[in-house]
Each structure stands twice: as structure tokens, then as C-alpha cells.
Design a protein around this motif. Sequence first.
Motif, short mmCIF file in Angstrom:
data_model
loop_
_atom_site.label_atom_id
_atom_site.label_comp_id
_atom_site.label_asym_id
_atom_site.label_seq_id
_atom_site.Cartn_x
_atom_site.Cartn_y
_atom_site.Cartn_z
N ILE A 96 15.27 -34.19 -32.68
CA ILE A 96 15.05 -34.50 -31.27
C ILE A 96 15.78 -33.49 -30.39
CG2 ILE A 96 15.51 -36.16 -29.42
CD1 ILE A 96 15.09 -38.39 -31.41
N VAL A 97 15.05 -32.90 -29.45
CA VAL A 97 15.63 -32.05 -28.41
C VAL A 97 15.49 -32.81 -27.10
CG1 VAL A 97 15.52 -29.84 -27.19
CG2 VAL A 97 15.00 -29.94 -29.65
N ASP A 98 16.62 -33.15 -26.53
CA ASP A 98 16.71 -33.96 -25.31
C ASP A 98 17.23 -33.05 -24.21
OD1 ASP A 98 17.42 -35.99 -23.41
OD2 ASP A 98 17.90 -37.38 -25.04
N ILE A 99 16.51 -32.92 -23.08
CA ILE A 99 17.01 -32.11 -21.97
C ILE A 99 17.03 -32.93 -20.69
CG2 ILE A 99 16.12 -29.98 -23.03
CD1 ILE A 99 14.18 -29.80 -20.60
N TRP A 100 17.90 -32.53 -19.77
CA TRP A 100 17.96 -33.16 -18.46
C TRP A 100 18.63 -32.19 -17.49
CZ3 TRP A 100 21.11 -34.05 -22.50
CH2 TRP A 100 22.49 -34.06 -22.30
N HIS A 101 18.28 -32.34 -16.22
CA HIS A 101 18.88 -31.51 -15.17
C HIS A 101 18.73 -32.21 -13.84
CE1 HIS A 101 14.88 -30.12 -13.83
NE2 HIS A 101 14.59 -29.92 -15.10
N CYS A 102 19.33 -31.65 -12.81
CA CYS A 102 19.25 -32.26 -11.48
C CYS A 102 17.87 -32.04 -10.87
CB CYS A 102 20.34 -31.71 -10.57
SG CYS A 102 20.16 -29.96 -10.15
N ASP A 103 17.56 -32.82 -9.84
CA ASP A 103 16.28 -32.67 -9.15
C ASP A 103 16.38 -31.56 -8.09
OD1 ASP A 103 17.55 -33.73 -6.87
OD2 ASP A 103 16.60 -35.69 -7.06
N HIS A 104 15.34 -31.42 -7.28
CA HIS A 104 15.29 -30.33 -6.32
C HIS A 104 16.36 -30.44 -5.23
CE1 HIS A 104 12.99 -33.54 -4.43
NE2 HIS A 104 13.10 -32.91 -3.28
N VAL A 134 13.19 -24.49 -12.36
CA VAL A 134 14.57 -24.00 -12.34
C VAL A 134 15.36 -24.90 -11.39
CG1 VAL A 134 16.12 -22.09 -11.82
CG2 VAL A 134 13.85 -21.63 -12.82
N PRO A 135 16.34 -25.64 -11.90
CA PRO A 135 17.08 -26.54 -11.01
C PRO A 135 18.00 -25.76 -10.08
CG PRO A 135 18.05 -26.55 -13.20
CD PRO A 135 16.81 -25.70 -13.29
N PRO A 136 18.28 -26.31 -8.92
CA PRO A 136 19.19 -25.61 -8.01
C PRO A 136 20.64 -25.78 -8.44
CG PRO A 136 18.58 -27.73 -7.08
CD PRO A 136 17.78 -27.57 -8.35
N PRO A 137 21.53 -24.92 -7.95
CA PRO A 137 22.97 -25.14 -8.19
C PRO A 137 23.43 -26.30 -7.30
CG PRO A 137 22.67 -23.29 -6.72
CD PRO A 137 21.28 -23.72 -7.14
N GLU A 193 11.95 -43.97 -13.71
CA GLU A 193 11.21 -42.70 -13.83
C GLU A 193 11.90 -41.72 -14.77
OE1 GLU A 193 9.47 -40.93 -10.13
OE2 GLU A 193 10.79 -42.43 -9.22
N TYR A 194 13.20 -41.82 -14.91
CA TYR A 194 13.97 -40.83 -15.68
C TYR A 194 13.60 -39.42 -15.19
CZ TYR A 194 15.85 -44.09 -19.16
OH TYR A 194 16.54 -45.09 -19.80
N ARG A 195 13.65 -39.24 -13.89
CA ARG A 195 13.24 -37.97 -13.30
C ARG A 195 14.08 -36.82 -13.86
NH1 ARG A 195 12.03 -37.16 -6.92
NH2 ARG A 195 10.33 -38.53 -7.52
N CYS A 196 13.40 -35.73 -14.22
CA CYS A 196 14.03 -34.51 -14.77
C CYS A 196 14.73 -34.77 -16.10
CB CYS A 196 15.00 -33.89 -13.77
SG CYS A 196 14.26 -33.46 -12.21
N ARG A 197 14.21 -35.72 -16.86
CA ARG A 197 14.75 -36.05 -18.17
C ARG A 197 13.59 -36.23 -19.15
NH1 ARG A 197 20.12 -37.95 -17.70
NH2 ARG A 197 20.75 -38.31 -15.52
#
Length: 198
Positions: A86-94, A125-128, A104-108
Motif C-alpha cells: 500500500i502506498v498512502d499519500i496525503w497533502h494540504c489543499d489549495h 502541486v500543493p502550496p507551501p 471526503e478525505y480531501r487530498c488523501r
Amino acid sequence: MNRRKFIRLAGLSAFAVSSAGTAVLQADGSYIGDCATTADILGPFFRADAPFRQDLTYPDNAIETPLLIRGRLFGADCQQPIANAIVDIWHCDHRGDYDNDSEEYRCRGRVRTKADGSYSFKTFVPPPYGQRPKHIHYLVSEAEGHQDLVTQLYFQGDDRLPDHYWGRYPRDEKRILEVYTNDQELPEVWLDLYLKSA
């Protein structure tokens, strides 16, 4: 993705060198490698049980750079692809926020690797945010005989990277990627992942 390799015989051992590291073939036929992907922090925003899906986009993210993330997962010998992990990724939204509680598990999202170890996600590409550079979190699990991997992907040219603790060592450079275009519909990054033996 082409990875240049060569093998040199030396007594009963062979040494395979790739862009990821070195693997030593032992007399018993097993490999020992130093190619393992460097670890990073899990962060405070991991959520278990993200949905299995490859598309993490949503309507509001249209202002960000679209992105196709691809790569392959390899074992501790630096060569053998690992299937069904399993490759699980997540990051912040816009906006730079993490979805920590919605259905929703947005960006996950997470996927299982294919027979050749490959995986892919469509996202952006997520923002900083704060002092953090742009980044995408990874958790690799359920790879039989191997340790779980917690790491992060960063982006070349991010002016926040030089002052960032994680990602500043030479081996970390393999996780600081250039976004490039090719025949694919989307800009793309390629991150191969290498696990340690359990």
C-alpha cells in the motif's frame, strides 16, 4: 524510467550500482543494499483508512499546477519490485489546510502497487504553508518482509528548502524532484521508493 546499472564481479560477490544506491550479491544469492529511501516525519495530519483512489483532485484545486505522481516500489535488494504493497499519500489543499475530519478525505488516497511495483496518483502541486516547503507525505505499508516507510516528496526550486531540516542531506536529494512534461497529459514527477528489510 531508465535506471543505469552495472555489475562488477569481485570474488564471490557482485556489486550493482544504480542511481538509488549499491546492492551487494552475497555468496548465498541474497542481496544487501544501501538504497533505502530516506525517512521523514509522519507529521501531525496523517489519517488512517483513506479511500483507495488514484485521483485526489477536486474542483477548487484548479488554480494549482496539476500533477501526475508515478514511481515504483523496490525491496531491500534495490532491484526486486514489490507488488501489492500500500502506498498512502496525503497533502494540504489549495489553501494550505489538511482535511482532518470530513468524509471526503480531501487530498488523501492510497493504492496498491502493481506486479511491477508501479503506483500512480493524479493530484496537484500543493502550496507551501507556514515555514514548510511544498511537500507530499508518503506512508508505504504491507510490503511483506520489509519495514514500513514514512517519507515525503519535495520539489526542486522551492526557495524554502535550503532552510528546511528534512531534505537537506545528500541522500534526501532523491526525494527533491523536478516537475517535467512529456507525452503525458499532465506535468509529472517520478519517485521510486526503496524499502529496508524487516
